[in-house]
Enzyme design. Structure first.
Site, PDB file in Angstrom:
ATOM      1  N   LYS A  46       0.832  -1.195   0.000  1.00 15.26           N
ATOM      2  CA  LYS A  46       0.000   0.000   0.000  1.00 15.26           C
ATOM      3  C   LYS A  46       0.866   1.243   0.000  1.00 15.26           C
ATOM      4  CE  LYS A  46      -2.685  -2.723   3.202  1.00 15.26           C
ATOM      5  NZ  LYS A  46      -2.618  -3.057   4.633  1.00 15.26           N
ATOM      6  N   GLU A 102       7.036   2.227  -6.609  1.00 15.08           N
ATOM      7  CA  GLU A 102       7.315   1.689  -5.271  1.00 15.08           C
ATOM      8  C   GLU A 102       7.633   2.842  -4.326  1.00 15.08           C
ATOM      9  OE1 GLU A 102       6.963  -0.239  -3.004  1.00 15.08           O
ATOM     10  OE2 GLU A 102       8.376  -1.910  -2.990  1.00 15.08           O
ATOM     11  N   ASP A 103       7.349   2.645  -3.047  1.00 11.82           N
ATOM     12  CA  ASP A 103       7.633   3.720  -2.086  1.00 11.82           C
ATOM     13  C   ASP A 103       9.132   3.853  -1.815  1.00 11.82           C
ATOM     14  OD1 ASP A 103       7.782   1.284  -0.716  1.00 11.82           O
ATOM     15  OD2 ASP A 103       6.376   1.847   0.869  1.00 11.82           O
ATOM     16  N   ASP A 106      15.045  -0.554  -0.709  1.00 12.63           N
ATOM     17  CA  ASP A 106      15.875  -0.786   0.477  1.00 12.63           C
ATOM     18  C   ASP A 106      16.926  -1.833   0.094  1.00 12.63           C
ATOM     19  OD1 ASP A 106      16.628  -0.669   3.187  1.00 12.63           O
ATOM     20  OD2 ASP A 106      15.180  -2.186   3.769  1.00 12.63           O
ATOM     21  N   PHE A 155      14.919   4.381   9.584  1.00 15.01           N
ATOM     22  CA  PHE A 155      13.576   3.899   9.267  1.00 15.01           C
ATOM     23  C   PHE A 155      12.638   5.088   9.148  1.00 15.01           C
ATOM     24  CE2 PHE A 155       9.533   1.802   9.492  1.00 15.01           C
ATOM     25  CZ  PHE A 155       9.767   0.673   8.728  1.00 15.01           C
TER      26      PHE A 155
HETATM   27  P1  IMP Z   1      13.387  -4.186  -0.035  1.00 17.07           P
HETATM   28  O1  IMP Z   1      12.791  -5.409  -0.598  1.00 17.07           O
HETATM   29  O2  IMP Z   1      14.332  -4.484   1.102  1.00 17.07           O
HETATM   30  O3  IMP Z   1      13.991  -3.226  -1.033  1.00 17.07           O
HETATM   31  O4  IMP Z   1      12.221  -3.459   0.745  1.00 17.07           O
HETATM   32  C1  IMP Z   1      11.297  -2.688   0.145  1.00 17.07           C
HETATM   33  C2  IMP Z   1      10.091  -2.595   1.064  1.00 17.07           C
HETATM   34  O5  IMP Z   1      10.475  -2.539   2.432  1.00 17.07           O
HETATM   35  C3  IMP Z   1       9.369  -1.311   0.803  1.00 17.07           C
HETATM   36  O6  IMP Z   1       8.332  -1.497  -0.114  1.00 17.07           O
HETATM   37  C4  IMP Z   1       8.814  -0.964   2.164  1.00 17.07           C
HETATM   38  O7  IMP Z   1       7.550  -1.552   2.336  1.00 17.07           O
HETATM   39  C5  IMP Z   1       9.734  -1.598   3.145  1.00 17.07           C
HETATM   40  N1  IMP Z   1      10.672  -0.633   3.760  1.00 17.07           N
HETATM   41  C6  IMP Z   1      12.024  -0.583   3.615  1.00 17.07           C
HETATM   42  N2  IMP Z   1      12.557   0.428   4.319  1.00 17.07           N
HETATM   43  C7  IMP Z   1      11.505   1.058   4.902  1.00 17.07           C
HETATM   44  C8  IMP Z   1      11.405   2.219   5.779  1.00 17.07           C
HETATM   45  O8  IMP Z   1      12.376   2.910   6.131  1.00 17.07           O
HETATM   46  N3  IMP Z   1      10.150   2.544   6.177  1.00 17.07           N
HETATM   47  C9  IMP Z   1       9.038   1.852   5.806  1.00 17.07           C
HETATM   48  N4  IMP Z   1       9.088   0.775   5.004  1.00 17.07           N
HETATM   49  C10 IMP Z   1      10.311   0.380   4.566  1.00 17.07           C
HETATM   50 MG    MG Z   2       6.104  -1.343   0.536  1.00 13.50          MG
END
Ligand code: IMP
Ligand code: MG
Length: 181
Positions: A46, A102-103, A106, A155
């Site tokens: 979301k 994507e938001d 990470d 975070f």
């Molecule tokens: P990745 O797969 O590790 O790149 O993570 C991506 C997902 O992790 C994003 O879509 C977010 O939902 C969540 N995420 C990663 N870092 C944060 C943060 O600092 N705050 C909130 N959600 C995060």
């Molecule tokens: Mg997400």
């Protein structure tokens, strides 16, 4: 019972005005890059919902929407490392110009998983837009084509980003300190 901070109690990392200006720039860039084409924005639910809706309104082309949902986080701050598609797209992406919205990027595990999934659909083109990018945390080779802001390894919540489903409605991107995680 866990208590949650109010919007004024958290440190603002990126303000709503900075977000609006940057999203307008990204919209202009997309408009320029896709002249004469149509685009499908595929939002990752979301967290990307505000980014998708604001960005789409800055693109002066024919844009349609689809949404997917993945699960990777156990609800807290760290990824389980395992990504699962919970809701797939409603329509085929074959032959389409797809931009995944994507938001935050990470570790990159979510987007490298999605990129692989979507390439199976044989789109005409596939790009990634992410509002935020925690470059230092990346463990895969995925990168964003349209990135709003590079941020440090903190975070963050707000403007769609959550901590255990809370704080998504905060208008600014704020830092959630470790004592509140
Ligand atoms: P990745 O797969 O590790 O790149 O993570 C991506 C997902 O992790 C994003 O879509 C977010 O939902 C969540 N995420 C990663 N870092 C944060 C943060 O600092 N705050 C909130 N959600 C995060
Ligand atoms: Mg997400």
């Amino acid at each position: 019972m866990q208590s949650y901070a109010t919007a004024t109690e958290l440190r603002v990392l990126i303000s709503r005005d900075q977000i609006a200006r940057r999203v307008a720039e990204l919209g202009e860039k997309i408009t320029h890059d896709y002249q004469g084409e149509t685009i499908i924005f595929v939002g990752v639910l979301k967290g990307a919902s505000f980014f998708l809706s604001d960005l789409a309104r800055q693109v002066k082309l024919d844009v349609t929407f689809d949404f997917i949902s993945v699960s990777s986080y156990g609800g807290g701050v760290r990824s389980s490392g395992e990504v699962r598609l919970v809701k797939d797209v409603d329509n085929s992406l074959e032959g389409k110009n797809v931009i995944i919205i994507e938001d935050i990027l990470d570790t990159g595990l979510t987007l490298s998983f999605l990129r692989k999934q979507f390439l199976n659909h044989k789109p005409r083109s596939l790009k990634i837009a992410a509002l935020l990018d925690k470059v230092s945390r990346r463990i895969t080779d995925v990168r964003g084509d349209y990135v709003g802001f590079e941020i440090p390894d903190e975070f963050v919540v707000g403007y769609g980003l959550d901590y255990a489903e809370h704080y998504r409605n905060f208008p600014d991107v704020c830092v959630l300190p470790p004592e509140l995680q």
